[in-house]
Write an enzyme that holds these catalytic residues in place. Sequence first.
Site, mmCIF file in Angstrom:
data_model
loop_
_atom_site.group_PDB
_atom_site.id
_atom_site.type_symbol
_atom_site.label_atom_id
_atom_site.label_comp_id
_atom_site.label_asym_id
_atom_site.label_seq_id
_atom_site.Cartn_x
_atom_site.Cartn_y
_atom_site.Cartn_z
ATOM 1 N N CYS A 65 59.650 -38.400 -2.028
ATOM 2 C CA CYS A 65 60.440 -37.979 -3.211
ATOM 3 C C CYS A 65 60.430 -39.403 -4.118
ATOM 4 O O CYS A 65 60.262 -39.464 -5.124
ATOM 5 C CB CYS A 65 61.958 -37.594 -2.593
ATOM 6 S SG CYS A 65 61.878 -36.086 -1.896
ATOM 7 N N HIS A 115 66.878 -39.578 -7.029
ATOM 8 C CA HIS A 115 66.480 -40.239 -5.926
ATOM 9 C C HIS A 115 66.722 -41.603 -6.210
ATOM 10 O O HIS A 115 65.686 -42.697 -5.674
ATOM 11 C CB HIS A 115 65.158 -40.112 -5.209
ATOM 12 C CG HIS A 115 65.424 -39.862 -3.690
ATOM 13 N ND1 HIS A 115 65.909 -40.954 -2.949
ATOM 14 C CD2 HIS A 115 65.009 -38.822 -2.937
ATOM 15 C CE1 HIS A 115 65.902 -40.271 -1.674
ATOM 16 N NE2 HIS A 115 65.318 -39.015 -1.716
#
Length: 533
Positions: A65, A115
């Site tokens: 991610c 993220h």
Amino acid sequence: MDIKEHAKAEHTQEMPNILLIMADQMAAPILPIHNKNSKIKMPHLMGLAEKGVVFENAYCNAPLCAPSRFVMLTGQLPHKIRAYDNASQLSSEIPTFAHYIRLLGYHTALSGKMHFTGPDQLHGYEQRLTSDIYPGDFGWTANWDQPEVRLDWYHNMASVTDAGVCVRSNQIDYDEEVMYRAKNYLYNHVRRRKNQPFFLTVSLTHPHDPYTTRQEWWDLYKDVEIPLPEYEPSQEELDPHSKRLQKVIDLWDKPMTDEQKKIARRAYFANCSYVDDNIGQLRKVLEECHISQNTIIIFSGDHGDMLGERSLWYKMNFFEMSTRIPLVIYNPSQFKPRRVKDAVSSIDYLPTLVDLATKGKGYEKIHPGLPLDGCSLYPLCEGKQGKNLVYGEYMGEGTISTLFMIRTGKWKFITCKNDPPQLFNLEEDPHEKVNLAKDEEYSTLVQNFQRDIESRCDVSKINQDVLYCQRARSLCWKALTKGKKAVWDFQTFFDTREEYVRNNGDILDDVEAIARYPPVVVPDSKKEVLKTI
């Protein structure tokens, strides 16, 4: 003047709006825009693809991610920006596409996941509409010093064994907030920000595991035969990295039943349909606000999901299901519908977005003295040729040395200092069953790929830096959890004292008039009457 004419008169901006919609962990090879036999129902994405530019071979550059998103944002390879794992910190001094787009005069906003780790939770975005779904601290740092230790935050197989229907989940809660904030942002744009273009990123967490979904999406597949993975080698047949990944996700010696696989895959398919519904909702708002004609829509993702293929789940490898991502650029006023066969990647998004904002003149705006590994996809959207080359790097959990990938033409090459190399002919072997690197016939090709990597990268130096960063972040994390814990997670703030109706000196009728869309259009004849009163 009707509503559409009024909207045209109100919104006179020259630059197009840009809406970037992102899914999380959406595997491109099984989507209906790529696979005619796909069971997944995504009519809104199919609508974008029908009139858009579809990239058949789009890849992420780091199948995890945070590293994938940092490469996408900066246009630089992971080792150049220290995008090593999900607790890596992107330096605030590295320009992102949000910085470049903002310099062009856009209002930049993010609704959803990106993220980010560390104190900087914006990285060029002017406004963030939600917090992130995952932590913004160093807690998820990988540990090459003890590769045999399973850390408590690693993926495990509960996402498969517990798959099925739910009423609520973290993921549903999060994406509903993401969508509410994103739609409200678009409504506020036409009500209050009339002549400034927007760049809005809507980043959903679905269909990322856990594989749980609401009943209405589950029921879409009640009469569908959910396919099992097509290729499931035994543990003995797995390459070393895949063996390590099975242990990382706690799958080693714990095989899943066919029924468990089907339930998990059905829920995943259902969550892809959920993402598709949200694409439709966003397009509906654009239509309602009469800004669809001047809004470019880009749909993509950060990486894929193995979903049981090659006896693996989730990501963290460079096989097709893990590393191929969807990419559709919908801009019918500028580009004819077409399908691009060239291999491209998310490292190309920064120059592409600047080109889209400037109608191909991004070279005038991108600083020539700053590093950039990506190339604009604008020429490919026009039907021209590209470089047909993708580089990948992975330094996260499951590996013990940097894993490199080269994808060009029909070839994919994967290598790691500790593991034997892998070479696949994707035209003849799309499921990557036959490793040609073992064949003497391809030894020269393997050597050429290896030399390409070594000419660009000091592998030993990169590995040393990965270890240094892991050790430093782990130490800092342990310290920051003592006493008053340091928190970097983004805190959204909406001043309710300035929302709805308040006695802040504004005239009530003005407040109601500003909030109403479309506004009440007073005919010229009535305006003349009002002047005489």
